[in-house]
Enzyme design. Sequence first.
Site, mmCIF file in Angstrom:
data_model
loop_
_atom_site.group_PDB
_atom_site.id
_atom_site.type_symbol
_atom_site.label_atom_id
_atom_site.label_comp_id
_atom_site.label_asym_id
_atom_site.label_seq_id
_atom_site.Cartn_x
_atom_site.Cartn_y
_atom_site.Cartn_z
ATOM 1 N N GLU A 194 0.821 -1.215 0.000
ATOM 2 C CA GLU A 194 0.000 0.000 0.000
ATOM 3 C C GLU A 194 0.858 1.270 0.000
ATOM 4 O O GLU A 194 0.828 2.058 0.946
ATOM 5 C CB GLU A 194 -0.976 -0.008 1.178
ATOM 6 C CG GLU A 194 -1.954 -1.164 1.083
ATOM 7 C CD GLU A 194 -2.992 -1.223 2.198
ATOM 8 O OE1 GLU A 194 -2.895 -0.423 3.156
ATOM 9 O OE2 GLU A 194 -3.896 -2.074 2.118
ATOM 10 N N GLU A 313 -4.840 -8.421 -1.185
ATOM 11 C CA GLU A 313 -5.714 -8.400 -0.004
ATOM 12 C C GLU A 313 -7.143 -8.189 -0.459
ATOM 13 O O GLU A 313 -7.407 -7.357 -1.325
ATOM 14 C CB GLU A 313 -5.340 -7.260 0.954
ATOM 15 C CG GLU A 313 -3.984 -7.381 1.619
ATOM 16 C CD GLU A 313 -3.716 -6.232 2.605
ATOM 17 O OE1 GLU A 313 -4.701 -5.543 2.997
ATOM 18 O OE2 GLU A 313 -2.550 -6.031 2.962
#
Length: 585
Positions: A194, A313
Amino acid sequence: MKGTHYPTGRRRSGPGRLLGLVVALIAAIGLTSTTAFAAPAHKDASAPLSPKALSPMSAVAAMQPSWNLGNSLDAIPDETSWGNPAVTKPLLDTIKAQGFRSVRLPVTWSGHQSATAPYTIDATWMNRVKQVVDWAQADGLYVVLNVHHDSWQWISSMPTDHDNVLARFKATWTQIAAKFRDSSQTLLFESNNEPQFNNTTDAQGIQYNDELNTAFHTIVRQSGGNNATRLLVLPTLHTNSGQTFLDALSSEMKSLNDPNLVVTVHYYGYYPFSVNVAGGTRFDATSQQDMTDNFNRLRATFTSKGIPVYLGEYGLLAYPDSNHPSRVERGEAFKYFEQFGYEARAAGVTTALWDPGTFAYLSRSTLQWTDPELINRIRSSWTTRSGTASSDQVFLAKSSAITAQTLTLNPNGLTFRGLWQGSTQLAQGRDYNVSGNQLTLTASALTRLAGNRAYGTNATIEARFSAGLAWPIRVITYDRPALSNATGTTGGLTIPTQYRGDQLATMESTYADGTNAGNTDWTPYQEFNGAFSPDYPNNALTLTPDYLNALRDGAPVTLTFHFWSGATVTYHVTKSGSSVTGTVG
């Protein structure tokens, strides 16, 4: 997961290898296949063929399904700091036995690394990470190893500390690459989790992300050994799947001119539904379209062109959470995961379930699923569709006569076969009727199912279809919930509540002038468990400090509590200094 940004928005010989090549061809020409991730035949499932014998698309397809070992080696400051026990070999054995083919291994390095040059990683920590990787590979699992919370701990400072951050990032990957250069190529490296950069525009963030991805690629490739051709996983900015971010990563990958690259993004659904805010209580047409659009972009930009995508994810934010009441209604979550599995298969995308352990799917202590029904639905979605319905709840008011109730069936391409209660089949015409996709339960059947009409779930029946899992339908007796007057402080207000078999869906909060009241001021519908939370065992409803402290002093607030039965209850709250009063009416 942690800080997820909301977008605007697998090694086989013989026939198995041929199937992998077919999968890659299907993806390359943009066709969809609901069987693309079916397990190919293999004489020894514990010893997958090296990715060198497969195309990158086939290798990543062989990684489906995948699972995240979350909140363990990425925990801060150490492996057990976030409530999970130390990772063991039996844990990886369990994941393998449960049908997963790969594990994403999030690792936070900063607490085990010098913060100044030469940024040495502690040998004990490096060896511990290597031990877990080796355990997983010994089970025949692919492993994705990354740099995780470092992304916001120090990498995010790159705009104001560019040279030091870049030097540390390079030093980190130089050491990881050296440690694992001879590991089997069933190990993949992921650049950065991220990616995020402080006080930057998206355009600036994309430039920093490109710079780090390029540095990562150069360092790993130059380290030799199996790293020369190892599959490398590159994230978009924020792992966001918006088209701007996908296009930027596509452009960078073209410039790197390396066939052994994999794209990664994350997906936690349409934000209002994922956290239950702004009225997002249902997996409705808006949420469904958000998911469809997400996978359509991934297919059009990458998988249809033979570029593999590893969705590192997925899930719903804060669901499930054994420590709090569920903010997402169970049937709506079932529908989300059912469609997610279908869309991923159709797009040829490999998916990794985010599992934080302690609060969610697999208990790291007992090695048992905390919610077997939920994980079974997720597992079923890997290979087939299941039928659903407009709701998994039929509410019957105790204060009223029982009447027929209608649900809309969503067969998802399957054929409805009937209704069952346990092993007993209900009779069409007597117990229910079907007109098109409208399923009507008769008053006589509901009267029998409701029994003594005690508050709560009286009976559960299931709609069965020609494939997939049956859809549960709970017959629930309720009456309109009743709240009582209460006093408290901005530290929290507890409202005595008689739920009477019903459950809370959302809370609407406005001032007398119609403006929004609360800590989520862009919508009248506040965030479940963020502003309010039901306490069913103790017959209470709590307004949180975050919500109460955001209210204007002396300004009365009207609350409308919406329940899953369709009932609403109006309540009033006024804050005066640190005191809070709540009244009925």
